[in-house]
Design a protein around this motif. Structure first.
Motif, PDB file in Angstrom:
ATOM      1  N   GLU A 182     -28.909  72.780  15.297  1.00  0.00           N
ATOM      2  CA  GLU A 182     -28.271  71.504  15.608  1.00  0.00           C
ATOM      3  C   GLU A 182     -28.086  70.676  14.342  1.00  0.00           C
ATOM      4  O   GLU A 182     -27.105  69.954  14.205  1.00  0.00           O
ATOM      5  CB  GLU A 182     -29.140  70.754  16.622  1.00  0.00           C
ATOM      6  N   GLN A 204     -29.126  75.551  25.508  1.00  0.00           N
ATOM      7  CA  GLN A 204     -28.124  75.343  24.469  1.00  0.00           C
ATOM      8  C   GLN A 204     -26.725  75.153  25.058  1.00  0.00           C
ATOM      9  O   GLN A 204     -25.922  74.370  24.555  1.00  0.00           O
ATOM     10  CB  GLN A 204     -28.177  76.512  23.486  1.00  0.00           C
ATOM     11  N   PHE A 208     -24.956  71.752  24.094  1.00  0.00           N
ATOM     12  CA  PHE A 208     -23.880  71.854  23.099  1.00  0.00           C
ATOM     13  C   PHE A 208     -22.658  72.631  23.573  1.00  0.00           C
ATOM     14  O   PHE A 208     -21.720  72.836  22.802  1.00  0.00           O
ATOM     15  CB  PHE A 208     -24.419  72.525  21.826  1.00  0.00           C
ATOM     16  N   PRO A 215     -31.447  73.752  19.349  1.00  0.00           N
ATOM     17  CA  PRO A 215     -31.778  72.323  19.251  1.00  0.00           C
ATOM     18  C   PRO A 215     -32.796  72.085  18.131  1.00  0.00           C
ATOM     19  O   PRO A 215     -33.595  72.968  17.804  1.00  0.00           O
ATOM     20  CB  PRO A 215     -32.383  72.010  20.623  1.00  0.00           C
ATOM     21  N   TYR A 216     -32.785  70.902  17.584  1.00  0.00           N
ATOM     22  CA  TYR A 216     -33.671  70.560  16.478  1.00  0.00           C
ATOM     23  C   TYR A 216     -35.133  70.793  16.832  1.00  0.00           C
ATOM     24  O   TYR A 216     -35.907  71.319  16.028  1.00  0.00           O
ATOM     25  CB  TYR A 216     -33.445  69.097  16.077  1.00  0.00           C
TER      26      TYR A 216
END
Length: 262
Positions: A182, A204, A208, A215-216
């Protein structure tokens, strides 16, 4: 009630994995949960940070690292006392596999070859795994069989069978995703190279609209575990721990078969 029935569960299914989804309000309970699972006789434990949540802060991640460090130290202590860990921490085991596989490939000059470097685990996504809801509908992800936006993961039903085109398209979307993090800047000098492009495709997709973007929170999770596995290897190797060496030799043999292809 659940606690009272755990002995019955483990009597009939002794290798059941104790799985925790870690939310920001339960982070500080993680080590306590690990010890509880161990005390009840579970043999395997795994935890997954709630990567769908968008409100994790750097402080939350720091606290999460503290809890994972406590678990790692607990396992190291058992080795140093010349006893095998009572319960496997699957997350740390996988990270240790990646540490070993990376070292093997550095020797083989393959560390920049993503395909050869890490033990990638891909989701079954309707091929080796699937979910059937109470209506008999089949989904390629168990987390999507009751979501309003789960239509993308719908691949058929028990009455009419699978829809091959949908099943195939989801898999193609997954394996052809360029992936990444991300926050692309996190990939710079990352010891995991592009391994993080293979997180939970369901989460995900929700976040997104792409099955491969990590993701972070998931990215940081893998980095923390990789670093802790490195520390564990250094401490136990310096201690010349025989039990740990036996474990490493097994992993090293697997690494040579799966990673360096020697």
């Amino acid at each position: 009630m659940i606690k009272d029935n755990i002995p019955y569960l483990l009597e009939h299914f002794p290798y059941t994995t104790f799985r925790s989804t870690v939310h920001k309000d339960t982070i500080k309970e993680l080590y306590k949960n690990f010890l509880f699972a161990e005390s009840m006789g579970f043999k395997n434990y795994t935890c997954i940070p709630d990567s769908r949540s968008r409100d994790w802060t750097e402080e939350d991640l720091a606290n999460y690292q503290i809890e994972l460090t406590k678990i790692t130290n607990h396992i190291i202590e058992q080795y140093l006392n010349n006893t095998m860990p009572k319960m496997a921490f699957n997350n740390l085991d996988k990270a240790l596999d990646n540490v070993i596989l990376r070292d093997v490939n550095i020797v083989r000059h393959k560390v920049n070859s993503h395909e050869d470097t890490f033990e990638i685990e891909r989701c079954g996504l309707g091929t080796t795994t699937f979910s059937i809801n109470y209506l008999g509908e089949i989904f390629s992800c168990q987390e999507q069989d009751s979501r309003e936006n789960g239509e993308y993961f719908y691949i058929g039903d028990i009455y009419n069978g699978l829809i091959p085109e949908k099943q195939t398209q989801i898999v193609l979307d997954y394996i052809t995703s360029e992936g990444g993090c991300e926050r692309p800047e996190e990939c710079e000098m990352c010891p995991l190279a592009n391994e993080c492009s293979h997180g939970c495709p369901s989460a995900q997709k929700d976040l997104f609209n792409d099955l491969g973007i990590m993701p972070y929170v998931g990215c940081k999770n893998l980095k923390i575990l990789f670093n802790l596995a490195t520390i564990m290897m250094r401490v136990l190797t310096e201690a010349d721990n025989e039990l740990f060496k036996q474990n490493i030799n097994i992993k090293l043999n697997n690494a040579c078969k799966k990673g360096c292809r020697c």
